[in-house]
Write a protein that holds these residues in place. Structure first.
Motif, PDB file in Angstrom:
ATOM      1  N   LYS A   1       0.824  -1.209   0.000  1.00 20.72           N
ATOM      2  CA  LYS A   1       0.000   0.000   0.000  1.00 20.72           C
ATOM      3  C   LYS A   1       0.863   1.266   0.000  1.00 20.72           C
ATOM      4  O   LYS A   1       0.468   2.301  -0.548  1.00 20.72           O
ATOM      5  N   LYS A   2       2.049   1.169   0.611  1.00 18.97           N
ATOM      6  CA  LYS A   2       2.909   2.340   0.768  1.00 18.97           C
ATOM      7  C   LYS A   2       3.993   2.446  -0.301  1.00 18.97           C
ATOM      8  O   LYS A   2       4.644   3.481  -0.428  1.00 18.97           O
ATOM      9  N   THR A   3       4.170   1.359  -1.071  1.00 15.54           N
ATOM     10  CA  THR A   3       5.275   1.299  -2.026  1.00 15.54           C
ATOM     11  C   THR A   3       4.761   1.094  -3.445  1.00 15.54           C
ATOM     12  O   THR A   3       3.893   0.237  -3.659  1.00 15.54           O
ATOM     13  N   PRO A   4       5.259   1.851  -4.409  1.00 13.30           N
ATOM     14  CA  PRO A   4       4.880   1.584  -5.813  1.00 13.30           C
ATOM     15  C   PRO A   4       5.204   0.129  -6.152  1.00 13.30           C
ATOM     16  O   PRO A   4       6.300  -0.354  -5.860  1.00 13.30           O
ATOM     17  N   HIS A   5       4.267  -0.579  -6.758  1.00  7.68           N
ATOM     18  CA  HIS A   5       4.492  -1.991  -7.026  1.00  7.68           C
ATOM     19  C   HIS A   5       4.016  -2.365  -8.427  1.00  7.68           C
ATOM     20  O   HIS A   5       3.272  -1.618  -9.065  1.00  7.68           O
ATOM     21  N   LYS A   6       4.457  -3.534  -8.869  1.00  7.06           N
ATOM     22  CA  LYS A   6       4.206  -3.973 -10.232  1.00  7.06           C
ATOM     23  C   LYS A   6       3.121  -5.053 -10.330  1.00  7.06           C
ATOM     24  O   LYS A   6       2.800  -5.499 -11.427  1.00  7.06           O
ATOM     25  N   CYS A   7       2.603  -5.487  -9.203  1.00  4.43           N
ATOM     26  CA  CYS A   7       1.671  -6.613  -9.233  1.00  4.43           C
ATOM     27  C   CYS A   7       0.247  -6.205  -8.891  1.00  4.43           C
ATOM     28  O   CYS A   7      -0.003  -5.199  -8.236  1.00  4.43           O
ATOM     29  N   ASP A   8      -0.677  -7.030  -9.350  1.00  4.52           N
ATOM     30  CA  ASP A   8      -2.072  -6.956  -8.925  1.00  4.52           C
ATOM     31  C   ASP A   8      -2.194  -8.009  -7.835  1.00  4.52           C
ATOM     32  O   ASP A   8      -2.088  -9.204  -8.108  1.00  4.52           O
ATOM     33  N   TYR A   9      -2.367  -7.578  -6.599  1.00  6.17           N
ATOM     34  CA  TYR A   9      -2.298  -8.559  -5.514  1.00  6.17           C
ATOM     35  C   TYR A   9      -3.616  -8.712  -4.769  1.00  6.17           C
ATOM     36  O   TYR A   9      -4.457  -7.826  -4.760  1.00  6.17           O
ATOM     37  N   GLU A  10      -3.753  -9.883  -4.153  1.00  6.15           N
ATOM     38  CA  GLU A  10      -4.947 -10.200  -3.378  1.00  6.15           C
ATOM     39  C   GLU A  10      -4.508 -10.797  -2.048  1.00  6.15           C
ATOM     40  O   GLU A  10      -3.642 -11.675  -2.005  1.00  6.15           O
ATOM     41  N   VAL A  11      -5.099 -10.310  -0.962  1.00  7.60           N
ATOM     42  CA  VAL A  11      -4.778 -10.784   0.379  1.00  7.60           C
ATOM     43  C   VAL A  11      -5.942 -11.600   0.916  1.00  7.60           C
ATOM     44  O   VAL A  11      -7.080 -11.126   0.966  1.00  7.60           O
TER      45      VAL A  11
END
Length: 213
Positions: A140-150
């Motif tokens: 949530k706090k870091t630019p990321h490359k994935c589409d993630y699901e928790v």
């Protein structure tokens, strides 16, 4: 451990486009061995990491307990609990003693494609619910490359496998066998089964979408 490896591998190899991590940690562990040593079934390896990259060991969180105390702590925590194995104290005490730094954390923000993080709060081996929530906050706090699901469930034990996979592993006896492995599977059998059914449905959807990409 294998799911920690899956996350690390996906964070290094951008051509991995689907990563499903069940009961993962968000940091690299110290290396360990299994077998029989001085009556212990598992022991830490001094100065060794579980993983390396191009021959260089990755930074890791060291276990606070050395041999043979490492295994004695696991045995003591497991004794009388009704679980096959309990080792949360080993991980919790190690994290308190070491204070994790950025060096040991898995760079989940580098993972590409689809990422699924799955665990249950009643896991007796390590606090995977905490680790998954920490990865969620990191993403949530870091630019990321994935589409993630928790997917973190209250009940499900360490074996948060899809229900169809459990039935394949232990055909006809999944519910019976699970009760003898983890106490929570006995006391909350219906809830654990519902968790596995939910994971089954959601992973089928994820796989279908991934196949159609």
């Amino acid at each position: 451990m294998l799911l920690m490896l899956a996350l690390v591998a996906a964070s290094y190899f951008s051509d991995i486009t689907l990563t499903v991590a069940m009961t993962p940690s968000d940091f690299v562990w110290q290396g360990f061995m299994q077998g029989n040593k001085d009556g212990c079934k598992e022991w830490p390896i001094e100065g060794e990491s579980t993983l390396s990259w191009h021959g260089k060991p990755l930074d890791y969180m060291p276990f606070v307990y050395k041999h043979p105390d490492y295994w004695k702590v696991i045995e003591q925590e497991t004794k009388g609990t009704g679980n096959m194995l309990c080792s949360r104290k080993l991980f919790d005490d190690s994290e308190k003693a070491y204070n994790l730094t950025e060096k040991e954390m898995i760079k989940v923000e580098n993972i590409c494609g689809k990422l699924c993080l799955i665990g249950a709060d009643d896991d007796t081996l390590w606090n995977t619910g905490k680790y998954i929530r920490r990865m969620d906050e990191r993403l949530k706090k870091t630019p990321h490359k994935c589409d993630y699901e928790v997917l973190v469930y209250k009940y499900g034990t360490h074996f948060v496998f899809p229900e169809t996979l459990i039935k394949l592993l232990v055909p006809g006896f999944s519910k019976f066998v699970m009760k003898f492995i983890f106490k929570s599977a006995k006391e909350h059998a219906d809830e654990c089964r519902q968790t596995r059914i939910d994971i089954d449905l959601k992973l089928r959807k994820v796989m279908s979408e991934w196949n159609n990409m």
